[in-house]
Scaffold this motif. Structure first.
Motif, PDB file in Angstrom:
ATOM      1  N   GLU A  38       9.137  18.085   0.104  1.00  0.00           N
ATOM      2  CA  GLU A  38       8.560  16.756  -0.074  1.00  0.00           C
ATOM      3  C   GLU A  38       9.613  15.692  -0.380  1.00  0.00           C
ATOM      4  OE1 GLU A  38       4.747  17.329  -2.405  1.00  0.00           O
ATOM      5  OE2 GLU A  38       5.520  15.443  -3.239  1.00  0.00           O
ATOM      6  N   VAL A  39      10.472  16.007  -1.312  1.00  0.00           N
ATOM      7  CA  VAL A  39      11.484  15.035  -1.751  1.00  0.00           C
ATOM      8  C   VAL A  39      12.468  14.735  -0.631  1.00  0.00           C
ATOM      9  CG1 VAL A  39      13.200  14.504  -3.485  1.00  0.00           C
ATOM     10  CG2 VAL A  39      11.298  15.996  -4.043  1.00  0.00           C
ATOM     11  N   GLN A  40      12.784  15.764   0.115  1.00  0.00           N
ATOM     12  CA  GLN A  40      13.702  15.594   1.238  1.00  0.00           C
ATOM     13  C   GLN A  40      13.139  14.578   2.222  1.00  0.00           C
ATOM     14  OE1 GLN A  40      14.506  19.024   3.950  1.00  0.00           O
ATOM     15  NE2 GLN A  40      16.469  18.845   2.950  1.00  0.00           N
ATOM     16  N   VAL A  41      11.879  14.733   2.552  1.00  0.00           N
ATOM     17  CA  VAL A  41      11.232  13.807   3.478  1.00  0.00           C
ATOM     18  C   VAL A  41      11.197  12.408   2.871  1.00  0.00           C
ATOM     19  CG1 VAL A  41       9.104  13.264   4.709  1.00  0.00           C
ATOM     20  CG2 VAL A  41       9.839  15.638   4.497  1.00  0.00           C
ATOM     21  N   ARG A  42      10.826  12.316   1.607  1.00  0.00           N
ATOM     22  CA  ARG A  42      10.772  11.002   0.952  1.00  0.00           C
ATOM     23  C   ARG A  42      12.121  10.312   1.017  1.00  0.00           C
ATOM     24  NH1 ARG A  42       9.051  11.699  -4.868  1.00  0.00           N
ATOM     25  NH2 ARG A  42       8.443  13.790  -4.292  1.00  0.00           N
ATOM     26  N   LYS A  43      13.161  11.069   0.742  1.00  0.00           N
ATOM     27  CA  LYS A  43      14.511  10.481   0.771  1.00  0.00           C
ATOM     28  C   LYS A  43      14.913  10.053   2.174  1.00  0.00           C
ATOM     29  CE  LYS A  43      17.051  12.017  -3.211  1.00  0.00           C
ATOM     30  NZ  LYS A  43      18.152  12.814  -3.741  1.00  0.00           N
ATOM     31  N   ASP A  44      14.615  10.910   3.126  1.00  0.00           N
ATOM     32  CA  ASP A  44      14.952  10.575   4.513  1.00  0.00           C
ATOM     33  C   ASP A  44      14.239   9.292   4.927  1.00  0.00           C
ATOM     34  OD1 ASP A  44      16.540  12.813   4.734  1.00  0.00           O
ATOM     35  OD2 ASP A  44      15.043  14.024   5.780  1.00  0.00           O
ATOM     36  N   LEU A  45      12.963   9.209   4.623  1.00  0.00           N
ATOM     37  CA  LEU A  45      12.188   8.036   5.021  1.00  0.00           C
ATOM     38  C   LEU A  45      12.706   6.789   4.301  1.00  0.00           C
ATOM     39  CD1 LEU A  45       8.503   9.299   5.277  1.00  0.00           C
ATOM     40  CD2 LEU A  45      10.347   9.392   6.943  1.00  0.00           C
ATOM     41  N   ALA A  46      12.991   6.928   3.009  1.00  0.00           N
ATOM     42  CA  ALA A  46      13.505   5.796   2.236  1.00  0.00           C
ATOM     43  C   ALA A  46      14.786   5.266   2.874  1.00  0.00           C
ATOM     44  CB  ALA A  46      13.759   6.219   0.807  1.00  0.00           C
ATOM     45  N   MET A  47      15.547   6.186   3.463  1.00  0.00           N
ATOM     46  CA  MET A  47      16.822   5.858   4.097  1.00  0.00           C
ATOM     47  C   MET A  47      16.653   4.919   5.292  1.00  0.00           C
ATOM     48  SD  MET A  47      19.489   7.376   2.849  1.00  0.00           S
ATOM     49  CE  MET A  47      21.156   7.907   3.148  1.00  0.00           C
ATOM     50  N   VAL A  48      15.658   5.177   6.097  1.00  0.00           N
ATOM     51  CA  VAL A  48      15.515   4.414   7.346  1.00  0.00           C
ATOM     52  C   VAL A  48      14.499   3.284   7.257  1.00  0.00           C
ATOM     53  CG1 VAL A  48      16.164   6.333   8.820  1.00  0.00           C
ATOM     54  CG2 VAL A  48      13.767   6.004   8.260  1.00  0.00           C
ATOM     55  N   SER A  49      13.564   3.391   6.331  1.00  0.00           N
ATOM     56  CA  SER A  49      12.473   2.424   6.314  1.00  0.00           C
ATOM     57  C   SER A  49      12.929   1.087   5.755  1.00  0.00           C
ATOM     58  CB  SER A  49      11.312   2.958   5.484  1.00  0.00           C
ATOM     59  OG  SER A  49      10.315   1.968   5.392  1.00  0.00           O
ATOM     60  N   ARG A  50      12.638   0.044   6.509  1.00  0.00           N
ATOM     61  CA  ARG A  50      13.068  -1.295   6.138  1.00  0.00           C
ATOM     62  C   ARG A  50      12.276  -1.797   4.911  1.00  0.00           C
ATOM     63  NH1 ARG A  50      16.172  -4.890   9.469  1.00  0.00           N
ATOM     64  NH2 ARG A  50      16.454  -3.264  11.012  1.00  0.00           N
ATOM     65  N   ASN A  51      10.954  -1.733   5.023  1.00  0.00           N
ATOM     66  CA  ASN A  51      10.097  -2.267   3.961  1.00  0.00           C
ATOM     67  C   ASN A  51       9.623  -1.198   2.984  1.00  0.00           C
ATOM     68  OD1 ASN A  51      10.282  -4.798   5.134  1.00  0.00           O
ATOM     69  ND2 ASN A  51       8.557  -4.368   6.498  1.00  0.00           N
ATOM     70  N   GLY A  52       9.935   0.056   3.252  1.00  0.00           N
ATOM     71  CA  GLY A  52       9.503   1.121   2.360  1.00  0.00           C
ATOM     72  C   GLY A  52       8.023   1.418   2.493  1.00  0.00           C
ATOM     73  N   GLY A  53       7.553   2.369   1.715  1.00  0.00           N
ATOM     74  CA  GLY A  53       6.130   2.715   1.727  1.00  0.00           C
ATOM     75  C   GLY A  53       5.446   2.130   0.513  1.00  0.00           C
ATOM     76  N   LYS A  54       4.120   2.173   0.543  1.00  0.00           N
ATOM     77  CA  LYS A  54       3.337   1.684  -0.594  1.00  0.00           C
ATOM     78  C   LYS A  54       2.786   2.880  -1.350  1.00  0.00           C
ATOM     79  CE  LYS A  54       3.371  -2.755   0.686  1.00  0.00           C
ATOM     80  NZ  LYS A  54       4.670  -2.474   1.362  1.00  0.00           N
ATOM     81  N   PRO A  55       2.975   2.905  -2.670  1.00  0.00           N
ATOM     82  CA  PRO A  55       2.401   4.004  -3.445  1.00  0.00           C
ATOM     83  C   PRO A  55       0.915   4.152  -3.124  1.00  0.00           C
ATOM     84  CG  PRO A  55       3.806   2.683  -4.828  1.00  0.00           C
ATOM     85  CD  PRO A  55       3.738   1.980  -3.496  1.00  0.00           C
ATOM     86  N   LYS A  56       0.476   5.348  -3.117  1.00  0.00           N
ATOM     87  CA  LYS A  56      -0.902   5.748  -2.780  1.00  0.00           C
ATOM     88  C   LYS A  56      -1.213   5.664  -1.281  1.00  0.00           C
ATOM     89  CE  LYS A  56      -5.449   6.027  -4.527  1.00  0.00           C
ATOM     90  NZ  LYS A  56      -6.345   5.682  -5.616  1.00  0.00           N
ATOM     91  N   MET A  57      -0.643   4.696  -0.571  1.00  0.00           N
ATOM     92  CA  MET A  57      -0.957   4.542   0.845  1.00  0.00           C
ATOM     93  C   MET A  57       0.009   5.302   1.747  1.00  0.00           C
ATOM     94  SD  MET A  57      -1.719   0.550   1.329  1.00  0.00           S
ATOM     95  CE  MET A  57      -1.553   0.726   3.133  1.00  0.00           C
ATOM     96  N   GLY A  58       1.281   5.237   1.415  1.00  0.00           N
ATOM     97  CA  GLY A  58       2.301   5.799   2.297  1.00  0.00           C
ATOM     98  C   GLY A  58       2.893   4.739   3.203  1.00  0.00           C
ATOM     99  N   TYR A  59       3.304   5.158   4.402  1.00  0.00           N
ATOM    100  CA  TYR A  59       3.993   4.269   5.339  1.00  0.00           C
ATOM    101  C   TYR A  59       3.095   3.858   6.494  1.00  0.00           C
ATOM    102  CZ  TYR A  59       8.382   5.713   3.147  1.00  0.00           C
ATOM    103  OH  TYR A  59       9.384   5.940   2.266  1.00  0.00           O
ATOM    104  N   GLN A  60       3.300   2.660   7.017  1.00  0.00           N
ATOM    105  CA  GLN A  60       2.685   2.244   8.276  1.00  0.00           C
ATOM    106  C   GLN A  60       3.334   3.054   9.400  1.00  0.00           C
ATOM    107  OE1 GLN A  60       0.268  -0.021   8.935  1.00  0.00           O
ATOM    108  NE2 GLN A  60      -0.010  -0.410   6.729  1.00  0.00           N
ATOM    109  N   VAL A  61       2.538   3.788  10.157  1.00  0.00           N
ATOM    110  CA  VAL A  61       3.106   4.681  11.173  1.00  0.00           C
ATOM    111  C   VAL A  61       3.918   3.918  12.222  1.00  0.00           C
ATOM    112  CG1 VAL A  61       2.624   6.405  12.930  1.00  0.00           C
ATOM    113  CG2 VAL A  61       1.301   6.389  10.833  1.00  0.00           C
TER     114      VAL A  61
END
Lengths: 228, 228
Positions: free
Chosen positions: A51-74
DNA sequence: TAGATTGTTAATCGATTAACAATC
DNA sequence: TAGATTGTTAATCGATTAACAATC
């Protein structure tokens, strides 16, 4: 001056290898289910990653990040990944050695999606020269430097036998190539500014075979113990 | 019960990847120069690897070890490596998906040297079925399970498009395959006892391209600074 | 012997995983 | 609010590298 070789633009090689897997999964998911948002934990569960690995990877590339509880816009996440991976870069590459592996790479459709296009091939074999493979011309090896320089090509792919690989490599470097994808099972000597990535098909299969062999040996031992 | 996945028979995956490189270097060296003994430091220097790493790798596979001051007997070391890597194992494998990549793998001569032989291929395309590629028959996909079971085949290679890969994988597993070399760019779900090794050509090239892009970006920045 | 090389134990480094506070 | 999820800091784990005693 000394650079950390395993990091590129602040991202590790390992992360870089996982990104296209996320990308493929997201595109497919989106297409099939039309999901609008997705969370790191759900991706992790599906792809059997941490889980953490994915979170870190996504945080790395995502411009606006995700929203707690919702996640990322696909759709946004897909775009960010494509941007990051350079899908729209249109890097040009040449291939040397139009044998069976070379042919497969020339015919392979998957590269352009990642922003790399093999534009032509070179070979010394007169029977192959001036034919087309995968829609790309195979030219005489002598024309390599001329063409690469003129077209300002920076990526070379080596699919020649081991004994000619270093020679081909030297010519590619002389022609201004900065990154080499090497399928010959040897170590290439290059100037410091040139990147070499080795790819040895046989090694991968040998490793798999070895794993299997060891796993089955252990399996037999277990079975034996159980028999006692 | 829990096994360390990255270790196999006490050897790390990384070491396993380096062994064939040493092997190739030694064979070539021997053939060309007739050298009788070789030291870890000299191999390390030639292949631009760390001295200790090479020493450890060699210690791992060498039966009798090396002699201080002398190093290792080249012929003996080669034999030990071949033994270790399973060059004489003669594992049989099947391939599913006789597209351009599948064809290249079927024609590739390098596998047998590592003790693995692709014995036949399967495809759903009627035009490919019952032809020979690289001397191996392409059979209809429906015959997969029957043949694999009868021939007791434990290694499967998947070179089909992403959308059919999981289905092919399930059939391979049902047919008794224990190790899968997967070229489709997706995550395969398999039972715990089945090994999957993913190989994504596009990812490798994408990574190289990204590296190049970042390196050149940094290069431009340096140049700029120098210009000021 | 002297010194190159081995094999091994300890230190470092990077990547993965765990823990947790912040937040929607 | 309560709780799922994010982003980040700390702990763990493996692989690489350094240090060194043993030895031919």
């Amino acid at each position: 001056m000394e650079e950390k070789k395993h990091m590129v633009g602040g991202i590790s090689r390992k992360t870089l290898e996982r990104l296209p897997i996320y990308h493929h999964y997201l595109e497919h998911k989106l297409l099939k289910e039309g999901t609008e948002t997705i969370s790191a934990p759900s991706i992790a569960a599906e792809l059997q990653l941490n889980e953490v690995q994915v979170r870190k990877d996504l945080a790395m590339v995502s411009r606006n990040g995700g929203k707690p509880k919702m996640g990322y816009q696909v759709t946004e996440l897909i775009k960010d990944m494509e941007e990051f991976l350079g899908y729209h870069n249109n890097n040009q590459a040449v291939l040397v050695g139009a044998g069976s592996l070379g042919k497969a790479l020339l015919s392979y459709k998957g590269f352009e999606q990642y922003g790399v296009k093999i534009v032509m091939a070179f070979d010394t074999d007169g029977r192959k020269v001036n034919t087309k493979i995968g829609g790309k011309m195979v030219l005489p090896f002598e024309m390599l430097e001329n063409h690469c320089q003129r077209m300002n090509i920076h990526i070379g792919i080596i699919t020649v036998p081991a004994q000619s690989a270093q020679d081909v490599c030297d010519h590619l470097v002389a022609a201004g190539v900065r990154a080499i994808w090497n399928f010959a099972p040897i170590h290439l000597s290059v100037p410091e500014h040139v990147l070499v990535q080795n790819e040895n098909m046989a090694v991968s299969l040998a490793a798999l075979s070895k794993y299997l062999y060891e796993a089955e040996k252990e399996g037999r031992q277990h079975t034996k113990e159980e028999d006692d």
